[in-house]
Scaffold this motif. Structure first.
Motif, mmCIF file in Angstrom:
data_model
loop_
_atom_site.group_PDB
_atom_site.id
_atom_site.type_symbol
_atom_site.label_atom_id
_atom_site.label_comp_id
_atom_site.label_asym_id
_atom_site.label_seq_id
_atom_site.Cartn_x
_atom_site.Cartn_y
_atom_site.Cartn_z
ATOM 1 N N ASN A 79 0.813 -1.220 0.000
ATOM 2 C CA ASN A 79 0.000 0.000 0.000
ATOM 3 C C ASN A 79 0.842 1.264 0.000
ATOM 4 O O ASN A 79 1.948 1.281 0.531
ATOM 5 C CB ASN A 79 -0.895 0.045 1.250
ATOM 6 N N ASN A 80 0.289 2.307 -0.560
ATOM 7 C CA ASN A 80 0.805 3.646 -0.349
ATOM 8 C C ASN A 80 -0.160 4.354 0.579
ATOM 9 O O ASN A 80 -1.346 4.526 0.250
ATOM 10 C CB ASN A 80 0.888 4.418 -1.676
ATOM 11 N N TYR A 82 1.065 7.254 3.164
ATOM 12 C CA TYR A 82 2.236 7.857 3.778
ATOM 13 C C TYR A 82 2.000 8.311 5.211
ATOM 14 O O TYR A 82 2.945 8.538 5.960
ATOM 15 C CB TYR A 82 2.745 9.009 2.904
ATOM 16 N N GLU A 83 0.731 8.414 5.611
ATOM 17 C CA GLU A 83 0.428 8.726 7.004
ATOM 18 C C GLU A 83 0.968 7.647 7.939
ATOM 19 O O GLU A 83 1.101 7.859 9.142
ATOM 20 C CB GLU A 83 -1.090 8.863 7.188
ATOM 21 N N THR A 172 -7.506 14.244 4.384
ATOM 22 C CA THR A 172 -7.326 13.081 5.263
ATOM 23 C C THR A 172 -7.125 13.561 6.696
ATOM 24 O O THR A 172 -6.649 14.678 6.920
ATOM 25 C CB THR A 172 -6.100 12.264 4.787
ATOM 26 N N ASN A 220 -6.177 0.512 3.545
ATOM 27 C CA ASN A 220 -6.739 0.944 2.266
ATOM 28 C C ASN A 220 -7.570 2.223 2.389
ATOM 29 O O ASN A 220 -8.165 2.668 1.418
ATOM 30 C CB ASN A 220 -7.567 -0.167 1.630
ATOM 31 N N ARG A 225 -12.964 6.311 1.670
ATOM 32 C CA ARG A 225 -11.943 6.863 0.770
ATOM 33 C C ARG A 225 -12.535 7.047 -0.615
ATOM 34 O O ARG A 225 -13.563 6.482 -0.961
ATOM 35 C CB ARG A 225 -10.704 5.963 0.736
ATOM 36 N N SER A 236 -6.824 9.068 -5.341
ATOM 37 C CA SER A 236 -7.846 8.345 -4.567
ATOM 38 C C SER A 236 -7.527 8.420 -3.077
ATOM 39 O O SER A 236 -7.024 7.474 -2.457
ATOM 40 C CB SER A 236 -7.935 6.891 -5.048
ATOM 41 N N LYS A 238 -7.413 8.665 0.941
ATOM 42 C CA LYS A 238 -7.898 7.733 1.973
ATOM 43 C C LYS A 238 -8.324 8.450 3.254
ATOM 44 O O LYS A 238 -7.905 9.567 3.525
ATOM 45 C CB LYS A 238 -6.773 6.751 2.319
HETATM 46 N N1 MTE Z 1 -4.326 9.979 2.619
HETATM 47 C C1 MTE Z 1 -3.651 9.299 1.674
HETATM 48 N N2 MTE Z 1 -4.318 8.801 0.620
HETATM 49 C C2 MTE Z 1 -3.654 8.107 -0.343
HETATM 50 C C3 MTE Z 1 -2.240 7.931 -0.270
HETATM 51 C C4 MTE Z 1 -1.567 8.478 0.878
HETATM 52 O O1 MTE Z 1 -0.332 8.377 1.025
HETATM 53 N N3 MTE Z 1 -2.302 9.140 1.818
HETATM 54 N N4 MTE Z 1 -1.569 7.240 -1.272
HETATM 55 C C5 MTE Z 1 -2.224 7.228 -2.597
HETATM 56 C C6 MTE Z 1 -1.573 6.359 -3.568
HETATM 57 S S1 MTE Z 1 -0.089 6.901 -4.201
HETATM 58 C C7 MTE Z 1 -2.157 5.220 -4.063
HETATM 59 S S2 MTE Z 1 -1.449 4.336 -5.328
HETATM 60 C C8 MTE Z 1 -3.408 4.700 -3.469
HETATM 61 C C9 MTE Z 1 -3.190 3.275 -2.998
HETATM 62 O O2 MTE Z 1 -4.390 2.716 -2.552
HETATM 63 P P1 MTE Z 1 -4.411 1.217 -1.985
HETATM 64 O O3 MTE Z 1 -3.354 1.148 -0.934
HETATM 65 O O4 MTE Z 1 -5.798 1.001 -1.441
HETATM 66 O O5 MTE Z 1 -4.106 0.314 -3.128
HETATM 67 O O6 MTE Z 1 -3.847 5.474 -2.346
HETATM 68 C C10 MTE Z 1 -3.712 6.877 -2.504
HETATM 69 N N5 MTE Z 1 -4.340 7.572 -1.389
#
Ligand code: MTE
Ligand code: MO
Length: 324
Positions: A79-80, A82-83, A172, A220, A225, A236, A238
């Motif tokens: 997953n990405n 960063y929080e 977020t 996720n 999200r 997208s 989260k």
């Molecule tokens: N708040 C927040 N939302 C975020 C991110 C994040 O770091 N912080 N990363 C984004 C990135 S780069 C991607 S590719 C997707 C990954 O979603 P997944 O982990 O559900 O596949 O979330 C996105 N939403």
């Protein structure tokens, strides 16, 4: 993503949250969600009972159906977010620190109705759908995910945005205790994302509260999200706590950090390479054979992630070299 592009997939078994643990943790949340909202009773969940599919009788719509789904394990362990840190396995390891119940989303800005709402205020169970979407990360990997959510448009309409609302911005949660990655200052928290209003109103844009028929895993983006499948994954956003109807293009996190690399639109476009790497191809993460997910063969990236038929009209007449 700016700094971890070449990081290898390095999950150790000890770092993996098994689906079983996840369900045990979440069942309390499920039951409180249900008892707090009689609205949700048609979903057939019983307090304390970890059920496999809490969103049973929902409509299923597939956008990417003939492609193999990424496994639950793959979706929840790479997953990405960063929080919780910049490593791909940090979210799986640390996102249990996030408390998603109770949760409040504040709706503000250029609309007739504004205020603070719980998830059950925002989401009508009768509107829930399963949507299978490809998600293409700007880092050139992708997944196929069965989301559970509602069209963003149906939520927007209820707040009656006025004609000044040209864009919608999302934020977020900020809480260093729950989100230890926020101790790092390279992002100016909160994470912010945004869409033009017509993009937000497009039927493909959804707010998701689950995947694989289960409540959204924390890593996720629980409890709610955004999912915009024709744009790079970072759009997208989260774990949303604020949605604002605004006049001007919102100052979004990655665009502010590196404007030459990440535009406001960030539509998936194999014809516009990232300054540091090609966007012509991607690796599909299947999450099947262990977690060696990044070593699947490359496949071609499609314009607008394969959703051109549904959304290309939004960008007619725009110079995509300028508005990337
Ligand atoms: N708040 C927040 N939302 C975020 C991110 C994040 O770091 N912080 N990363 C984004 C990135 S780069 C991607 S590719 C997707 C990954 O979603 P997944 O982990 O559900 O596949 O979330 C996105 N939403
Ligand atoms: Mo991403």
């Amino acid at each position: 993503m700016l700094i971890k592009f070449s990081k290898k997939y390095d999950t150790k078994p000890s770092e993996i949250t098994s689906e079983n643990n996840f369900l045990t943790r979440r069942r309390f949340i499920q039951s409180s969600l249900i008892s707090g909202a009689s609205l949700l009773s048609p979903l057939g969940v019983f307090a304390g009972q970890p059920t496999n599919n809490i969103f049973s009788n929902i409509k299923k719509m597939s956008f990417g159906a003939n492609e193999k789904l990424t496994s639950f394990k793959g979706i929840t362990n790479y997953n990405n977010f960063y929080e919780f840190g910049t490593g791909k396995t940090d979210p799986a390891q640390y996102s249990h620190l996030l408390k998603t119940e109770p949760w409040t989303v504040e709706i503000m800005g250029m609309a007739k109705k504004t205020g603070k709402f719980s998830i059950s205020d925002l989401i009508k169970p009768s509107e829930l759908e399963e949507r299978i979407y490809r998600l293409r990360c700007v880092e050139a990997w992708s997944m196929v995910i069965p989301w559970v959510g509602v069209p963003l448009s149906s939520i927007i309409k209820r707040f009656e945005p006025n004609s000044k609302a040209k864009y919608i911005a999302f934020e977020t949660l900020v809480d260093k205790k729950q989100m230890p990655g926020q101790n790092s200052k390279f992002i100016d928290w909160p994470y912010i994302e945004g869409l033009r209003m017509d993009e937000a109103m497009n039927p493909l844009s959804i707010l998701a509260i689950g995947l694989y028929g289960k409540p959204m895993p924390n890593q996720n983006g629980a409890p709610i999200r955004l999912v915009v499948p024709w744009k790079y994954g970072f759009k997208s956003i989260k774990s949303i706590v604020k949605i604002s109807f605004v006049e001007n293009e919102p100052k979004t996190t990655w665009n502010q950090l590196a404007p030459r690399e990440y535009g406001f639109y960030s539509n998936v476009n194999p014809n516009r390479d990232h300054p540091r790497w090609s966007q012509k191809e991607e690796r599909r993460i299947t999450g099947e054979s262990g977690l060696g997910a990044l070593f699947t063969p490359k496949i071609k990236t499609e314009y607008l992630n394969g959703y051109a038929e549904e959304v290309a009209h939004l960008y007619k007449g725009m110079d995509l070299k300028q508005f990337f």
